[in-house]
Design an enzyme around this catalytic site. Structure first.
Site, PDB file in Angstrom:
ATOM      1  N   ASN A 212      77.343  45.749  22.773  1.00 38.49           N
ATOM      2  CA  ASN A 212      77.664  44.341  23.003  1.00 38.49           C
ATOM      3  C   ASN A 212      76.425  43.492  22.733  1.00 38.49           C
ATOM      4  O   ASN A 212      75.356  44.011  22.416  1.00 38.49           O
ATOM      5  CB  ASN A 212      78.203  44.128  24.425  1.00 38.49           C
ATOM      6  CG  ASN A 212      77.235  44.597  25.481  1.00 38.49           C
ATOM      7  OD1 ASN A 212      76.128  44.064  25.631  1.00 38.49           O
ATOM      8  ND2 ASN A 212      77.633  45.625  26.244  1.00 38.49           N
ATOM      9  N   ASP A 281      83.066  48.667  28.634  1.00 40.20           N
ATOM     10  CA  ASP A 281      84.313  48.978  29.337  1.00 40.20           C
ATOM     11  C   ASP A 281      84.979  50.242  28.800  1.00 40.20           C
ATOM     12  O   ASP A 281      85.792  50.858  29.487  1.00 40.20           O
ATOM     13  CB  ASP A 281      85.287  47.808  29.223  1.00 40.20           C
ATOM     14  CG  ASP A 281      84.798  46.582  29.963  1.00 40.20           C
ATOM     15  OD1 ASP A 281      84.259  46.740  31.077  1.00 40.20           O
ATOM     16  OD2 ASP A 281      84.933  45.462  29.435  1.00 40.20           O
ATOM     17  N   LYS A 291      77.742  62.686  11.539  1.00 41.56           N
ATOM     18  CA  LYS A 291      78.014  61.334  11.062  1.00 41.56           C
ATOM     19  C   LYS A 291      79.371  61.259  10.380  1.00 41.56           C
ATOM     20  O   LYS A 291      79.689  62.069   9.505  1.00 41.56           O
ATOM     21  CB  LYS A 291      76.912  60.896  10.096  1.00 41.56           C
ATOM     22  CG  LYS A 291      77.113  59.484   9.570  1.00 41.56           C
ATOM     23  CD  LYS A 291      76.038  59.110   8.558  1.00 41.56           C
ATOM     24  CE  LYS A 291      76.333  57.742   7.963  1.00 41.56           C
ATOM     25  NZ  LYS A 291      75.350  57.364   6.932  1.00 41.56           N
ATOM     26  N   PHE A 325      78.267  40.761  38.231  1.00 43.30           N
ATOM     27  CA  PHE A 325      78.325  39.733  37.194  1.00 43.30           C
ATOM     28  C   PHE A 325      79.636  39.878  36.442  1.00 43.30           C
ATOM     29  O   PHE A 325      80.146  40.994  36.283  1.00 43.30           O
ATOM     30  CB  PHE A 325      77.155  39.869  36.218  1.00 43.30           C
ATOM     31  CG  PHE A 325      75.927  39.096  36.604  1.00 43.30           C
ATOM     32  CD1 PHE A 325      75.485  38.027  35.838  1.00 43.30           C
ATOM     33  CD2 PHE A 325      75.212  39.440  37.739  1.00 43.30           C
ATOM     34  CE1 PHE A 325      74.346  37.316  36.183  1.00 43.30           C
ATOM     35  CE2 PHE A 325      74.074  38.749  38.102  1.00 43.30           C
ATOM     36  CZ  PHE A 325      73.634  37.665  37.321  1.00 43.30           C
ATOM     37  N   LYS A 339      88.464  39.971  40.563  1.00 40.11           N
ATOM     38  CA  LYS A 339      87.507  41.054  40.307  1.00 40.11           C
ATOM     39  C   LYS A 339      86.638  41.302  41.528  1.00 40.11           C
ATOM     40  O   LYS A 339      86.371  42.443  41.914  1.00 40.11           O
ATOM     41  CB  LYS A 339      86.618  40.703  39.111  1.00 40.11           C
ATOM     42  CG  LYS A 339      87.243  40.881  37.752  1.00 40.11           C
ATOM     43  CD  LYS A 339      86.189  40.642  36.673  1.00 40.11           C
ATOM     44  CE  LYS A 339      86.768  40.839  35.281  1.00 40.11           C
ATOM     45  NZ  LYS A 339      85.734  40.608  34.231  1.00 40.11           N
ATOM     46  N   LYS A 343      86.680  44.866  43.356  1.00 37.61           N
ATOM     47  CA  LYS A 343      85.477  45.698  43.336  1.00 37.61           C
ATOM     48  C   LYS A 343      84.861  45.856  44.721  1.00 37.61           C
ATOM     49  O   LYS A 343      84.148  46.814  44.997  1.00 37.61           O
ATOM     50  CB  LYS A 343      84.445  45.094  42.379  1.00 37.61           C
ATOM     51  CG  LYS A 343      84.856  45.117  40.908  1.00 37.61           C
ATOM     52  CD  LYS A 343      83.855  44.349  40.050  1.00 37.61           C
ATOM     53  CE  LYS A 343      84.251  44.320  38.595  1.00 37.61           C
ATOM     54  NZ  LYS A 343      84.098  45.639  37.939  1.00 37.61           N
TER      55      LYS A 343
END
Length: 412
Positions: A212, A281, A291, A325, A339, A343
């Site tokens: 990301n 995620d 590869k 976060f 959330k 959590k």
């Protein structure tokens, strides 16, 4: 109780505003003495500050040394460095900050900086291009990682005729930062803060990965700020291009599974956990051993990674705070609160990553901090300033959840 403020005035057009700053500090009951660079004397005369403070203004390292030796006293820049409860540089020029970042000491102010152990606050003012230059930003980062506070310049019309960031901060803002720095020094000394940062990487094959855009800047800013406030900081970091914050214990990981293992291994030591990392995620159900060749289309079979926050909540000791976060596309606070409840964290910091110029890869951010009963707006600022705000809110949560009592106290 009076506090001793040593004000360093550098050579910029904003130097005249430092006279008003002296008065504002004095109104807060502070004793102020002034050091001026040679360039500052081109804008304001030392007599101005001597009249306002009723103290000698220090301008020359060598004259002060000669006078001190003749009088039989210690060297003056050492004396002033020890006298100060806080060193405030306002305005701070690009040149002075570069000297400080590199440890140069060729005048009274830079020598005093190296000799003091007091907290240091910078209020920069300069041309917008000078402020945005990579060299200036690198020096700012070095000073911030050293534990110093940066009061961000205002944005607007500049003396040079350009428009942008670089205006001398408002006097009230500088005074608030000084007061805050004097008050917050080591207010996390009783905490061991476990912070995660960066973006995890999940291997596809030996040379490719799922990742990301997280730069790790928010987590690193939190680590530096917590360390500055006296906390023991354990930084679990995925790969980044950032310099390691000074004084922090660093654990380097790559994948979400490695991060989870590292966090849980250090969790018994932590009194607070801040999960600022961008954890993948999903991961490959089975990464390729060699590869993958580029032959037509490719389908990847993915599986979800474990929820690290949830595992931390389940394994934490009573009284350990957990702040999560959430990166959202849009300001979806209802989704974020769901959330938070799912959590089981004590708070969640929500930022809209769809806003141009904020969040990923940027030095600036804006967020909303949600608890089970509150929604606290954290307006746009540098990530350095946002880190301070988040830690302030963590301290308020700590008042509700003492380290020696069970977390159920939060719901009372």
């Amino acid at each position: 109780m009076s506090r001793n403020i040593l004000l360093g005035v550098c050579g910029g057009i904003a130097a005249y505003k430092s006279a008003e700053l002296v008065r504002a500090l004095q109104k807060q009951g502070m004793e102020v003495r002034v050091v001026m660079t040679k360039a500052a004397e081109e804008f304001v005369r030392p007599l101005t500050f001597a009249s306002l403070t009723s103290h000698k203004v220090f301008t020359d390292l060598w004259d002060s040394k000669v006078e001190a030796e003749k009088a039989g006293f210690s060297i003056e820049h050492i004396t002033q460095a020890q006298w100060a409860d806080l060193l405030l540089i306002a305005p701070a020029t690009a040149n002075t900050m570069a000297k400080f970042a590199q440890g140069l000491a060729d005048d009274f102010l830079s020598a005093t900086y190296l000799a003091t152990t007091a907290p240091v606050v910078f209020a920069p003012a300069m041309n917008v291009n000078m402020w945005n230059h990579p060299a200036t930003q690198a020096n700012l980062l070095a000073l911030q990682q050293r534990g110093h506070r940066i009061v961000e310049p205002e944005s607007g019309y500049l003396a040079c005729g350009m428009t942008g960031s670089g205006r001398f901060p408002e006097i009230e803002t500088i005074v608030e930062s000084v007061l805050g720095q004097l008050q917050v020094q080591r207010n996390l000394a009783a905490e061991t803060v476990l912070i995660t940062a960066g973006g995890t990487r999940e291997p596809i094959d030996p040379v490719r990965f799922l990742g990301n855009r997280s730069s790790g800047k928010m987590g690193y800013a939190l680590a530096a700020a917590a360390q500055r406030r006296g906390a023991r900081v354990i930084l679990v970091t995925a790969p980044t291009a950032l310099a390691t914050p000074e004084g922090c214990e660093v654990v380097r990981v790559t994948t979400a599974a490695e991060m989870q293992a590292a966090v849980l291994a250090h969790l018994p030591e932590a009194t607070a956990v801040i999960k600022a990392a961008a954890v993948a995620d999903f991961r490959m159900k089975q990464a390729a051993a060699t590869k993958l060749e580029r032959k037509g289309s490719l389908t990847l079979e993915l599986e979800p990674t474990d929820d690290i926050v949830r595992s931390v909540v389940e394994a934490r000791r009573p009284g350990t705070l957990v702040i999560a976060f959430a990166a959202e596309m849009g300001r979806n606070l209802e989704r974020a609160r769901e959330k938070l409840l799912r959590k089981g964290a004590d708070a969640i910091v929500v930022n809209d990553v769809a806003v141009e110029g904020l969040g990923f890869d940027s030095d600036r951010n804006a967020a909303t901090l949600l608890t089970r009963v509150q929604s606290i707006d954290l307006p746009e600022s540098s990530k350095r300033e946002l880190a301070e705000r988040i830690l302030d809110e963590m301290l308020r949560l700590r008042a509700l959840v003492p380290r020696t009592k069970a977390r159920e106290a939060l719901s009372v």
